[in-house]
Write a protein that holds these residues in place. Sequence first.
Motif, PDB file in Angstrom:
ATOM      1  N   THR A  10       0.735  -1.189   0.154  1.00 13.85           N
ATOM      2  CA  THR A  10       0.036   0.054  -0.079  1.00 13.85           C
ATOM      3  C   THR A  10       0.851   1.231  -0.077  1.00 13.85           C
ATOM      4  OG1 THR A  10      -1.576  -1.087   1.274  1.00 13.85           O
ATOM      5  CG2 THR A  10      -1.830   1.317   1.408  1.00 13.85           C
ATOM      6  N   PHE A  11       2.000   1.199   0.832  1.00 16.80           N
ATOM      7  CA  PHE A  11       2.824   2.343   0.887  1.00 16.80           C
ATOM      8  C   PHE A  11       3.490   2.440  -0.614  1.00 16.80           C
ATOM      9  CE2 PHE A  11       7.177   3.906   1.151  1.00 16.80           C
ATOM     10  CZ  PHE A  11       7.002   5.160   1.843  1.00 16.80           C
ATOM     11  N   CYS A  12       3.994   1.722  -1.145  1.00 14.80           N
ATOM     12  CA  CYS A  12       4.739   1.717  -2.501  1.00 14.80           C
ATOM     13  C   CYS A  12       3.643   2.315  -3.398  1.00 14.80           C
ATOM     14  CB  CYS A  12       5.172   0.541  -2.821  1.00 14.80           C
ATOM     15  SG  CYS A  12       6.814  -0.010  -1.960  1.00 14.80           S
ATOM     16  N   PHE A  13       2.421   1.709  -3.660  1.00 16.88           N
ATOM     17  CA  PHE A  13       1.465   2.302  -4.730  1.00 16.88           C
ATOM     18  C   PHE A  13       1.248   3.633  -4.175  1.00 16.88           C
ATOM     19  CE2 PHE A  13       0.758  -2.375  -5.638  1.00 16.88           C
ATOM     20  CZ  PHE A  13       0.619  -2.342  -7.002  1.00 16.88           C
ATOM     21  N   THR A  14       0.851   3.814  -2.843  1.00 20.46           N
ATOM     22  CA  THR A  14       0.528   5.019  -2.493  1.00 20.46           C
ATOM     23  C   THR A  14       1.553   6.291  -3.045  1.00 20.46           C
ATOM     24  OG1 THR A  14      -1.218   4.291  -0.943  1.00 20.46           O
ATOM     25  CG2 THR A  14      -0.292   6.784  -0.693  1.00 20.46           C
ATOM     26  N   ALA A  15       2.805   6.069  -2.762  1.00 23.10           N
ATOM     27  CA  ALA A  15       3.883   6.768  -3.072  1.00 23.10           C
ATOM     28  C   ALA A  15       4.133   7.015  -4.821  1.00 23.10           C
ATOM     29  CB  ALA A  15       5.175   6.247  -2.455  1.00 23.10           C
ATOM     30  N   TRP A  16       3.744   5.883  -5.326  1.00 19.44           N
ATOM     31  CA  TRP A  16       3.929   5.995  -6.881  1.00 19.44           C
ATOM     32  C   TRP A  16       2.667   6.998  -7.180  1.00 19.44           C
ATOM     33  CZ3 TRP A  16       0.327   4.699 -10.721  1.00 19.44           C
ATOM     34  CH2 TRP A  16       0.943   4.768 -12.231  1.00 19.44           C
ATOM     35  N   TRP A  17       1.441   6.900  -6.750  1.00 24.50           N
ATOM     36  CA  TRP A  17       0.191   7.666  -7.099  1.00 24.50           C
ATOM     37  C   TRP A  17       0.540   9.240  -6.766  1.00 24.50           C
ATOM     38  CZ3 TRP A  17      -3.506   7.337 -10.314  1.00 24.50           C
ATOM     39  CH2 TRP A  17      -3.990   6.133 -11.034  1.00 24.50           C
ATOM     40  N   ILE A  18       1.124   9.262  -5.685  1.00 24.01           N
ATOM     41  CA  ILE A  18       1.460  10.742  -5.406  1.00 24.01           C
ATOM     42  C   ILE A  18       2.441  11.504  -5.987  1.00 24.01           C
ATOM     43  CG2 ILE A  18       2.793  11.918  -3.401  1.00 24.01           C
ATOM     44  CD1 ILE A  18       1.612  10.271  -1.294  1.00 24.01           C
ATOM     45  N   TRP A  19       3.417  10.635  -6.596  1.00 25.87           N
ATOM     46  CA  TRP A  19       4.160  10.916  -7.719  1.00 25.87           C
ATOM     47  C   TRP A  19       3.537  11.310  -8.821  1.00 25.87           C
ATOM     48  CZ3 TRP A  19       8.587  13.627  -8.046  1.00 25.87           C
ATOM     49  CH2 TRP A  19       9.326  13.683  -9.100  1.00 25.87           C
ATOM     50  N   ARG A  20       2.590  10.591  -9.481  1.00 27.09           N
ATOM     51  CA  ARG A  20       2.112  10.620 -10.558  1.00 27.09           C
ATOM     52  C   ARG A  20       1.004  12.072 -10.661  1.00 27.09           C
ATOM     53  NH1 ARG A  20      -2.765   8.930 -13.199  1.00 27.09           N
ATOM     54  NH2 ARG A  20      -2.309   8.373 -15.363  1.00 27.09           N
ATOM     55  N   ASN A  21       0.207  12.054  -9.366  1.00 24.21           N
ATOM     56  CA  ASN A  21      -0.619  13.211  -9.077  1.00 24.21           C
ATOM     57  C   ASN A  21       0.244  14.467  -9.028  1.00 24.21           C
ATOM     58  OD1 ASN A  21      -3.212  14.171  -8.449  1.00 24.21           O
ATOM     59  ND2 ASN A  21      -2.602  14.505  -6.459  1.00 24.21           N
ATOM     60  N   ARG A  22       1.341  14.355  -8.578  1.00 29.29           N
ATOM     61  CA  ARG A  22       2.246  15.559  -8.621  1.00 29.29           C
ATOM     62  C   ARG A  22       2.566  15.972 -10.005  1.00 29.29           C
ATOM     63  NH1 ARG A  22       7.290  16.209 -10.889  1.00 29.29           N
ATOM     64  NH2 ARG A  22       8.687  17.749  -9.894  1.00 29.29           N
ATOM     65  N   ASN A  23       2.790  15.067 -11.171  1.00 33.56           N
ATOM     66  CA  ASN A  23       2.985  15.317 -12.427  1.00 33.56           C
ATOM     67  C   ASN A  23       1.737  15.732 -13.231  1.00 33.56           C
ATOM     68  OD1 ASN A  23       5.734  14.638 -12.023  1.00 33.56           O
ATOM     69  ND2 ASN A  23       5.632  12.561 -12.602  1.00 33.56           N
ATOM     70  N   LEU A  24       0.724  14.995 -12.708  1.00 33.17           N
ATOM     71  CA  LEU A  24      -0.736  15.723 -13.426  1.00 33.17           C
ATOM     72  C   LEU A  24      -0.861  17.099 -13.061  1.00 33.17           C
ATOM     73  CD1 LEU A  24      -2.895  12.448 -12.731  1.00 33.17           C
ATOM     74  CD2 LEU A  24      -2.152  13.416 -14.999  1.00 33.17           C
ATOM     75  N   HIS A  25      -0.524  17.432 -11.880  1.00 37.06           N
ATOM     76  CA  HIS A  25      -0.584  18.720 -11.400  1.00 37.06           C
ATOM     77  C   HIS A  25       0.063  19.671 -11.936  1.00 37.06           C
ATOM     78  CE1 HIS A  25      -1.447  22.165  -8.822  1.00 37.06           C
ATOM     79  NE2 HIS A  25      -0.255  22.140  -8.335  1.00 37.06           N
ATOM     80  N   ARG A  26       1.467  19.199 -12.156  1.00 35.36           N
ATOM     81  CA  ARG A  26       2.343  20.089 -12.693  1.00 35.36           C
ATOM     82  C   ARG A  26       2.295  20.428 -14.205  1.00 35.36           C
ATOM     83  NH1 ARG A  26       5.714  24.383 -13.166  1.00 35.36           N
ATOM     84  NH2 ARG A  26       7.606  24.134 -13.932  1.00 35.36           N
ATOM     85  N   TYR A  27       1.989  19.052 -15.154  1.00 40.96           N
ATOM     86  CA  TYR A  27       2.179  19.098 -16.458  1.00 40.96           C
ATOM     87  C   TYR A  27       0.996  19.245 -17.296  1.00 40.96           C
ATOM     88  CZ  TYR A  27       7.002  18.221 -15.310  1.00 40.96           C
ATOM     89  OH  TYR A  27       8.378  18.136 -14.688  1.00 40.96           O
ATOM     90  N   GLU A  28      -0.212  18.800 -16.466  1.00 42.21           N
ATOM     91  CA  GLU A  28      -1.438  19.000 -17.319  1.00 42.21           C
ATOM     92  C   GLU A  28      -2.358  19.565 -16.622  1.00 42.21           C
ATOM     93  OE1 GLU A  28      -2.451  14.894 -18.227  1.00 42.21           O
ATOM     94  OE2 GLU A  28      -0.620  14.105 -18.592  1.00 42.21           O
ATOM     95  N   GLU A  29      -1.961  20.128 -15.277  1.00 40.05           N
ATOM     96  CA  GLU A  29      -2.874  21.010 -14.654  1.00 40.05           C
ATOM     97  C   GLU A  29      -4.224  20.270 -14.146  1.00 40.05           C
ATOM     98  OE1 GLU A  29      -3.439  24.827 -16.736  1.00 40.05           O
ATOM     99  OE2 GLU A  29      -1.277  25.252 -16.742  1.00 40.05           O
ATOM    100  N   LYS A  30      -4.072  19.079 -13.823  1.00 37.80           N
ATOM    101  CA  LYS A  30      -4.986  18.428 -13.479  1.00 37.80           C
ATOM    102  C   LYS A  30      -4.614  17.988 -11.832  1.00 37.80           C
ATOM    103  CE  LYS A  30      -6.147  15.830 -17.491  1.00 37.80           C
ATOM    104  NZ  LYS A  30      -6.084  14.668 -18.314  1.00 37.80           N
ATOM    105  N   SER A  31      -5.658  17.322 -11.182  1.00 34.85           N
ATOM    106  CA  SER A  31      -5.165  16.931  -9.903  1.00 34.85           C
ATOM    107  C   SER A  31      -6.401  16.103  -9.417  1.00 34.85           C
ATOM    108  CB  SER A  31      -5.172  18.087  -8.859  1.00 34.85           C
ATOM    109  OG  SER A  31      -4.471  17.587  -7.685  1.00 34.85           O
TER     110      SER A  31
END
Length: 198
Positions: free
Chosen positions: A170-191
């Motif tokens: 769960t920790f590993c998947f959540t950390a990956w999703w946090i990173w993915r969400n950060r990239n969505l926020h930064r590059y695609e302006e989605k969150s």
Amino acid sequence: MRLVYEQISEAEMIFGMPLGLRNVPDKLVWHFTKNGTYSVKSGYWVARDMMSRQHADRARSSTNGCKEVWEKIWGINAPHKIKVFMWRAVKGFLPCATNLKQKKILEDSRCWQCGWNNESVMHVLWDCLKVKKIWKKTFLQGVCRVWQEPTFLDLVHHICSTATRSELETFCFTAWWIWRNRNLHRYEEKSLEPEEVA
């Protein structure tokens, strides 16, 4: 009683040692130089040698701890991309703002999500206030504000030593999703909302 006896016998042995026939006064000798006299240069080299040995000992002990961490991470039931992500995060190889600034790609290393702190791997995956909202939705809700680990490796090591295999996944998947969400926020302006990520 035995300890006292051993100390007495040691004392008797020490007093029984012959001192030598010449009556020469004691003198201080610095055994790190050929002539036995202290110099600042020799003191500097001794101190450097001691520090490098301590650093090597710490590196050896952290390598042993890392082996256990890697065995647990590579043993989780997750896609290979999650395991590689965790390896990159623990090693500090993620392209967070601090790393990009060091490579002169960015001028500003502030976090793109909160705008306050430098965006290190540890900040973007654990310390950021927006990320804390996500961790509160997981099994780490009780400790996400308490644990103050200096690096992501220390955090992962702490989790590996306390969490079950399922919690580690769960920790590993959540950390990956946090990173993915950060990239969505930064590059695609989605969150995504914290509930969606956790």
